[in-house]
Design a protein around this motif. Sequence first.
Motif, PDB file in Angstrom:
ATOM      1  N   TYR A 156      42.295 -15.756 -31.758  1.00 22.59           N
ATOM      2  CA  TYR A 156      41.886 -16.152 -30.405  1.00 22.59           C
ATOM      3  C   TYR A 156      40.854 -15.144 -29.902  1.00 22.59           C
ATOM      4  N   ILE A 157      39.709 -15.639 -29.449  1.00 21.37           N
ATOM      5  CA  ILE A 157      38.621 -14.781 -28.971  1.00 21.37           C
ATOM      6  C   ILE A 157      38.405 -15.053 -27.486  1.00 21.37           C
ATOM      7  N   VAL A 158      38.587 -14.027 -26.662  1.00 18.74           N
ATOM      8  CA  VAL A 158      38.465 -14.158 -25.211  1.00 18.74           C
ATOM      9  C   VAL A 158      37.067 -13.716 -24.790  1.00 18.74           C
ATOM     10  N   GLN A 159      36.302 -14.649 -24.232  1.00 21.12           N
ATOM     11  CA  GLN A 159      34.942 -14.351 -23.783  1.00 21.12           C
ATOM     12  C   GLN A 159      34.590 -15.308 -22.643  1.00 21.12           C
ATOM     13  N   SER A 160      34.305 -14.766 -21.470  1.00 20.95           N
ATOM     14  CA  SER A 160      34.006 -15.588 -20.306  1.00 20.95           C
ATOM     15  C   SER A 160      32.505 -15.747 -20.129  1.00 20.95           C
ATOM     16  N   GLY A 161      32.104 -16.854 -19.523  1.00 25.04           N
ATOM     17  CA  GLY A 161      30.683 -17.115 -19.279  1.00 25.04           C
ATOM     18  C   GLY A 161      30.222 -16.479 -17.985  1.00 25.04           C
ATOM     19  N   SER A 162      30.105 -15.162 -17.977  1.00 22.33           N
ATOM     20  CA  SER A 162      29.715 -14.443 -16.770  1.00 22.33           C
ATOM     21  C   SER A 162      28.806 -13.287 -17.142  1.00 22.33           C
ATOM     22  N   GLY A 163      28.271 -12.618 -16.123  1.00 23.03           N
ATOM     23  CA  GLY A 163      27.408 -11.469 -16.390  1.00 23.03           C
ATOM     24  C   GLY A 163      26.143 -11.886 -17.119  1.00 23.03           C
ATOM     25  N   GLU A 164      25.852 -11.201 -18.213  1.00 21.24           N
ATOM     26  CA  GLU A 164      24.704 -11.566 -19.058  1.00 21.24           C
ATOM     27  C   GLU A 164      25.115 -12.771 -19.904  1.00 21.24           C
ATOM     28  N   ILE A 165      24.991 -13.946 -19.311  1.00 22.40           N
ATOM     29  CA  ILE A 165      25.578 -15.151 -19.905  1.00 22.40           C
ATOM     30  C   ILE A 165      25.034 -15.426 -21.297  1.00 22.40           C
ATOM     31  N   ASN A 166      23.729 -15.348 -21.488  1.00 19.28           N
ATOM     32  CA  ASN A 166      23.143 -15.672 -22.787  1.00 19.28           C
ATOM     33  C   ASN A 166      23.594 -14.693 -23.868  1.00 19.28           C
ATOM     34  N   ASP A 167      23.615 -13.405 -23.546  1.00 22.24           N
ATOM     35  CA  ASP A 167      24.071 -12.407 -24.508  1.00 22.24           C
ATOM     36  C   ASP A 167      25.551 -12.602 -24.839  1.00 22.24           C
ATOM     37  N   ASN A 168      26.352 -12.877 -23.815  1.00 26.38           N
ATOM     38  CA  ASN A 168      27.784 -13.063 -24.043  1.00 26.38           C
ATOM     39  C   ASN A 168      28.071 -14.322 -24.851  1.00 26.38           C
ATOM     40  N   LEU A 169      27.298 -15.366 -24.599  1.00 27.59           N
ATOM     41  CA  LEU A 169      27.479 -16.600 -25.381  1.00 27.59           C
ATOM     42  C   LEU A 169      27.120 -16.358 -26.842  1.00 27.59           C
ATOM     43  N   MET A 170      26.024 -15.660 -27.090  1.00 29.85           N
ATOM     44  CA  MET A 170      25.622 -15.365 -28.465  1.00 29.85           C
ATOM     45  C   MET A 170      26.658 -14.486 -29.149  1.00 29.85           C
ATOM     46  N   GLU A 171      27.193 -13.531 -28.414  1.00 24.15           N
ATOM     47  CA  GLU A 171      28.227 -12.662 -28.972  1.00 24.15           C
ATOM     48  C   GLU A 171      29.464 -13.461 -29.362  1.00 24.15           C
ATOM     49  N   LEU A 172      29.841 -14.415 -28.516  1.00 25.21           N
ATOM     50  CA  LEU A 172      30.994 -15.275 -28.823  1.00 25.21           C
ATOM     51  C   LEU A 172      30.757 -16.086 -30.087  1.00 25.21           C
ATOM     52  N   LEU A 173      29.576 -16.662 -30.213  1.00 27.39           N
ATOM     53  CA  LEU A 173      29.250 -17.473 -31.395  1.00 27.39           C
ATOM     54  C   LEU A 173      29.318 -16.626 -32.665  1.00 27.39           C
ATOM     55  N   ILE A 174      28.789 -15.406 -32.596  1.00 27.68           N
ATOM     56  CA  ILE A 174      28.803 -14.532 -33.777  1.00 27.68           C
ATOM     57  C   ILE A 174      30.232 -14.125 -34.125  1.00 27.68           C
ATOM     58  N   MET A 175      31.056 -13.838 -33.117  1.00 26.88           N
ATOM     59  CA  MET A 175      32.445 -13.466 -33.377  1.00 26.88           C
ATOM     60  C   MET A 175      33.216 -14.607 -34.016  1.00 26.88           C
ATOM     61  N   ILE A 176      32.993 -15.821 -33.517  1.00 26.50           N
ATOM     62  CA  ILE A 176      33.661 -16.999 -34.101  1.00 26.50           C
ATOM     63  C   ILE A 176      33.279 -17.143 -35.564  1.00 26.50           C
ATOM     64  N   ASN A 177      31.979 -17.047 -35.836  1.00 29.91           N
ATOM     65  CA  ASN A 177      31.508 -17.214 -37.212  1.00 29.91           C
ATOM     66  C   ASN A 177      32.000 -16.098 -38.115  1.00 29.91           C
ATOM     67  N   ALA A 178      32.044 -14.862 -37.586  1.00 32.62           N
ATOM     68  CA  ALA A 178      32.520 -13.733 -38.393  1.00 32.62           C
ATOM     69  C   ALA A 178      33.974 -13.932 -38.801  1.00 32.62           C
ATOM     70  N   CYS A 179      34.807 -14.416 -37.879  1.00 32.33           N
ATOM     71  CA  CYS A 179      36.219 -14.657 -38.200  1.00 32.33           C
ATOM     72  C   CYS A 179      36.374 -15.835 -39.154  1.00 32.33           C
ATOM     73  N   LYS A 180      35.543 -16.837 -38.961  1.00 34.87           N
ATOM     74  CA  LYS A 180      35.668 -18.034 -39.803  1.00 34.87           C
ATOM     75  C   LYS A 180      35.315 -17.730 -41.256  1.00 34.87           C
ATOM     76  N   ILE A 181      34.232 -16.988 -41.487  1.00 34.81           N
ATOM     77  CA  ILE A 181      33.840 -16.697 -42.866  1.00 34.81           C
ATOM     78  C   ILE A 181      34.703 -15.587 -43.460  1.00 34.81           C
ATOM     79  N   ALA A 182      35.527 -14.939 -42.618  1.00 38.92           N
ATOM     80  CA  ALA A 182      36.504 -13.971 -43.120  1.00 38.92           C
ATOM     81  C   ALA A 182      37.842 -14.640 -43.410  1.00 38.92           C
ATOM     82  N   SER A 183      37.836 -15.981 -43.510  1.00 36.89           N
ATOM     83  CA  SER A 183      38.990 -16.785 -43.945  1.00 36.89           C
ATOM     84  C   SER A 183      40.109 -16.843 -42.908  1.00 36.89           C
TER      85      SER A 183
END
Length: 432
Positions: free
Chosen positions: A150-177
Amino acid sequence: MSSEIPIVSSKGLHATEDDCVMPVRSPRPIRALTLARSNLEQVCVISCSCPSNLVHHTHSDHNFSSSSKSSIEPATSICSTSDRSDKADLRPLVSRMPNIKVFSGSSHPDLASRIVDRLGIDLGKVVTKKFSNLETCVEIGESVRGEDVYIVQSGSGEINDNLMELLIMINACKIASASRVTAVIPCFPYARQDKKDKTGDDKLAELMKTNEWKFRSRAPISAKLVANMLSVAGADHIITMDLHASQIQGFFDIPVDNLYAEPAVLKWIRENIVEWRNSIIVSPDAGGAKRVTSIADRLNVEFALIHKERKKANEVASMVLVGDVKDRVAILVDDMADTCGTICHAADKLVEAGATKVYAILTHGIFSGPAISRINNACFEAVVVTNTIPQDGHMKDCSKIQCIDVSMMFAEAVRRTHNGESVSYLFSNVPY
């Protein structure tokens, strides 16, 4: 006592090795353990009711043969516990929440910490940083193979940076099985761009009123784009709260749990507004009519709404109050407030109409631009928001802002999702 262990399956004692329940690492280990225990109970019942010459099938001998009393002593000794309702589990869990990992992005670490504290687990190790060219880098600091993440990330503050960070975290966990990756997004980014209703540049639209439809046809539906990005990144499930438009759930091809702040709002009203029985629930726009009618029905009070007209984004041209608020406590309820122009104009309108006090209750307090100064100058008794967005800085700048903690709702949603339980209980109740 014999060292041989009988093979047990849901088919009974006479089973093959293919039928036996073997200890496996499951994405839902609590369920798997429950199945194993139910099979173990079947062994208890059979072994207690069978004669001493019961036939067993063991690993070392695949032929049927008579076994001695000692060969069934393990099962018989388990049965001696008699009534299981008064006893502890036969194989107690080592951890209350096995096979689960919760990670936090950089947008709202305080909410993530509150969630894991409620769950009784530790926050996952993750390092987020930026390179000199401002690219986002994420490093997961522990194994997630076969885990429910479970990855907790809200759409606030630097929204674009936080959204990109969320996408990368999701992908990192997914390819780590990781077995499953759930994005916990308390405030969904770009939720207000859910349909084509923008008019483009206002000055140009005035000059070309007959061609205004052309500008609407080129407006983006950015909420759909965000949904596609989350799915492509590898998210298997989304948990969010009070979507600006409920149809956003239909933008996804994966399950979406849209939690509601309404139970927590009702609890706050009953505990903090003494005259709540003489209150009236007000929607600052027609789009929130359904939200305020639901709250008014549960409080058994009346409701009103304000019709507003906009000439351009973040500016309200006119307001018309529909309903009687004279000599009553007016409670404005909305899903989010950005620059706070709408709710401040609405508060003035309610005071002019005879309201004794005005409260504002908002799920997502964005408070950008002149929002704080507007609230300080407005006639609010209190502006109440949830902590789907960090509010510590806003509360320091404005004494009228109060915060409702909704971390227990997200924690309970995570727990129920992990255990395969229903989440609908949270739609009308606050977990204590």
